[in-house]
Design a protein around this motif. Sequence first.
Motif, PDB file in Angstrom:
ATOM      1  N   ALA A  10     -51.082  -9.793 -14.169  1.00  0.00           N
ATOM      2  CA  ALA A  10     -50.054 -10.792 -14.489  1.00  0.00           C
ATOM      3  C   ALA A  10     -49.205 -11.115 -13.260  1.00  0.00           C
ATOM      4  O   ALA A  10     -48.836 -12.274 -13.036  1.00  0.00           O
ATOM      5  CB  ALA A  10     -49.170 -10.283 -15.628  1.00  0.00           C
TER       6      ALA A  10
ATOM      7  N   LEU B  95     -51.117 -13.435 -11.045  1.00  0.00           N
ATOM      8  CA  LEU B  95     -51.150 -14.797 -11.581  1.00  0.00           C
ATOM      9  C   LEU B  95     -49.815 -15.509 -11.428  1.00  0.00           C
ATOM     10  O   LEU B  95     -49.726 -16.576 -10.815  1.00  0.00           O
ATOM     11  CB  LEU B  95     -51.548 -14.762 -13.063  1.00  0.00           C
ATOM     12  CG  LEU B  95     -52.997 -14.413 -13.395  1.00  0.00           C
ATOM     13  CD1 LEU B  95     -53.171 -14.241 -14.893  1.00  0.00           C
ATOM     14  CD2 LEU B  95     -53.941 -15.502 -12.884  1.00  0.00           C
ATOM     15  N   GLU B  96     -48.762 -14.930 -11.990  1.00  0.00           N
ATOM     16  CA  GLU B  96     -47.485 -15.628 -12.096  1.00  0.00           C
ATOM     17  C   GLU B  96     -46.632 -15.596 -10.822  1.00  0.00           C
ATOM     18  O   GLU B  96     -45.778 -16.454 -10.626  1.00  0.00           O
ATOM     19  CB  GLU B  96     -46.661 -15.046 -13.259  1.00  0.00           C
ATOM     20  CG  GLU B  96     -47.237 -15.355 -14.630  1.00  0.00           C
ATOM     21  CD  GLU B  96     -47.087 -16.827 -15.010  1.00  0.00           C
ATOM     22  OE1 GLU B  96     -46.509 -17.599 -14.228  1.00  0.00           O
ATOM     23  OE2 GLU B  96     -47.545 -17.199 -16.099  1.00  0.00           O
TER      24      GLU B  96
ATOM     25  N   GLY C  31     -49.565 -17.425 -21.322  1.00  0.00           N
ATOM     26  CA  GLY C  31     -49.934 -16.255 -22.116  1.00  0.00           C
ATOM     27  C   GLY C  31     -50.513 -16.611 -23.473  1.00  0.00           C
ATOM     28  O   GLY C  31     -51.419 -15.934 -23.970  1.00  0.00           O
TER      29      GLY C  31
ATOM     30  N   SER D 228     -51.028 -11.217 -21.763  1.00  0.00           N
ATOM     31  CA  SER D 228     -50.343 -12.396 -22.316  1.00  0.00           C
ATOM     32  C   SER D 228     -48.836 -12.204 -22.327  1.00  0.00           C
ATOM     33  O   SER D 228     -48.074 -13.107 -21.943  1.00  0.00           O
ATOM     34  CB  SER D 228     -50.850 -12.671 -23.732  1.00  0.00           C
ATOM     35  OG  SER D 228     -52.247 -12.888 -23.739  1.00  0.00           O
TER      36      SER D 228
ATOM     37  N   SER E 138     -47.088 -10.068 -20.476  1.00  0.00           N
ATOM     38  CA  SER E 138     -46.591  -9.913 -19.100  1.00  0.00           C
ATOM     39  C   SER E 138     -46.461 -11.261 -18.394  1.00  0.00           C
ATOM     40  O   SER E 138     -45.474 -11.500 -17.681  1.00  0.00           O
ATOM     41  CB  SER E 138     -47.519  -8.997 -18.300  1.00  0.00           C
ATOM     42  OG  SER E 138     -47.591  -7.712 -18.878  1.00  0.00           O
ATOM     43  N   THR E 139     -47.433 -12.140 -18.584  1.00  0.00           N
ATOM     44  CA  THR E 139     -47.346 -13.458 -17.949  1.00  0.00           C
ATOM     45  C   THR E 139     -46.170 -14.267 -18.499  1.00  0.00           C
ATOM     46  O   THR E 139     -45.530 -15.018 -17.763  1.00  0.00           O
ATOM     47  CB  THR E 139     -48.648 -14.256 -18.150  1.00  0.00           C
ATOM     48  OG1 THR E 139     -48.963 -14.319 -19.552  1.00  0.00           O
ATOM     49  CG2 THR E 139     -49.808 -13.634 -17.400  1.00  0.00           C
TER      50      THR E 139
ATOM     51  N   HIS F   7     -43.146 -15.466 -15.973  1.00  0.00           N
ATOM     52  CA  HIS F   7     -43.201 -16.898 -15.672  1.00  0.00           C
ATOM     53  C   HIS F   7     -41.923 -17.439 -15.013  1.00  0.00           C
ATOM     54  O   HIS F   7     -42.008 -18.255 -14.087  1.00  0.00           O
ATOM     55  CB  HIS F   7     -43.501 -17.689 -16.950  1.00  0.00           C
ATOM     56  CG  HIS F   7     -43.704 -19.149 -16.708  1.00  0.00           C
ATOM     57  ND1 HIS F   7     -44.806 -19.655 -16.044  1.00  0.00           N
ATOM     58  CD2 HIS F   7     -42.909 -20.225 -17.017  1.00  0.00           C
ATOM     59  CE1 HIS F   7     -44.700 -20.973 -15.965  1.00  0.00           C
ATOM     60  NE2 HIS F   7     -43.565 -21.340 -16.542  1.00  0.00           N
TER      61      HIS F   7
END
Length: 302
Positions: free
Chosen positions: A42, A45-46, A75, A109, A111-112, A116
């Motif tokens: 995560a 990604l974020e 997520g 999901s 964590s993102t 964010h």
Amino acid sequence: MKMIEGQVINPLQQVKIKHKKIPLKEVVKRAVLITIGAMIMAVGLEIFLVPNQVIDGGIVGVSIMLSHITGVKLGLFIFILNIPFFFIGYKQIGKTFAFSTLYGIIILSISTTFLHPVAAFTQDILLASLFGGIVLGIGVGMVIRYGGSLDGTEILAILSSKKLPFSVGEIIMFVNLFILASAGFVFSWDRAMYSLLAYYVAFKMIDITIKGLDESKSVWIISENYKEIGDALLHRLGRGVTYLKGEGAFSGDDKKVIFCVITRLEEAKLKDIVAEHDPSAFLAIADIAEVRGGRFKKKDIH
């Protein structure tokens, strides 16, 4: 009724074979490490990729593009799009793998969603692609290493490989190339190329995380001076050896085969030892995914 070596076996008398349950300690260990792995992914990604419009492959890549187009949380897409693959995995691969995957996806999901609002570490797209790929690969590798998955395309590839003349890796590569190319239409073509770079880096880091930096190798040596070579490996390299009996197919002569397991960092020294005692010795070295049991622990070197 069944006949086994002349005996009649009543089906009611047959003992049902049960799978051995995973110890609670091991379950907790896997859950903790899958949690950490999903959270690390995560972050990749974020904090690196998504703010710079660089995507990953698979369902996550599709989720990033859909989130960008619709404005819905990343997520939520990751969770919803992976649900069908959870049921497929449960029926076709096994409930342990399926539930480990579902758990990892839920953590990813959540964590993102929490990460964010956090600002990106860098606005440099190249740095974001490289470090995002590294962080992403470490997270995914941890989850895979401990029995789960964070992307439904892997499950789809495993099942498709049974019916198609392609390996799991080839199917995943084809699907991901199609998804990464789609980033060119959603974002821009330079972002698609950066996405491909991030995917390649992540792929390499997954491999390193699963196998470890101290990768093991199996070694096979055939030599007339097997005793000298074996003693040298034992005392100078600190590795135990096993002598196997062999026979030359062409000559019919009896041969002694030396077998041992070393780490990647010991390969050069082993070659020097073999060349020193028998320059013409047959030597074969192969990668090993995992080593367990036996006496692989390194002995003291003199």
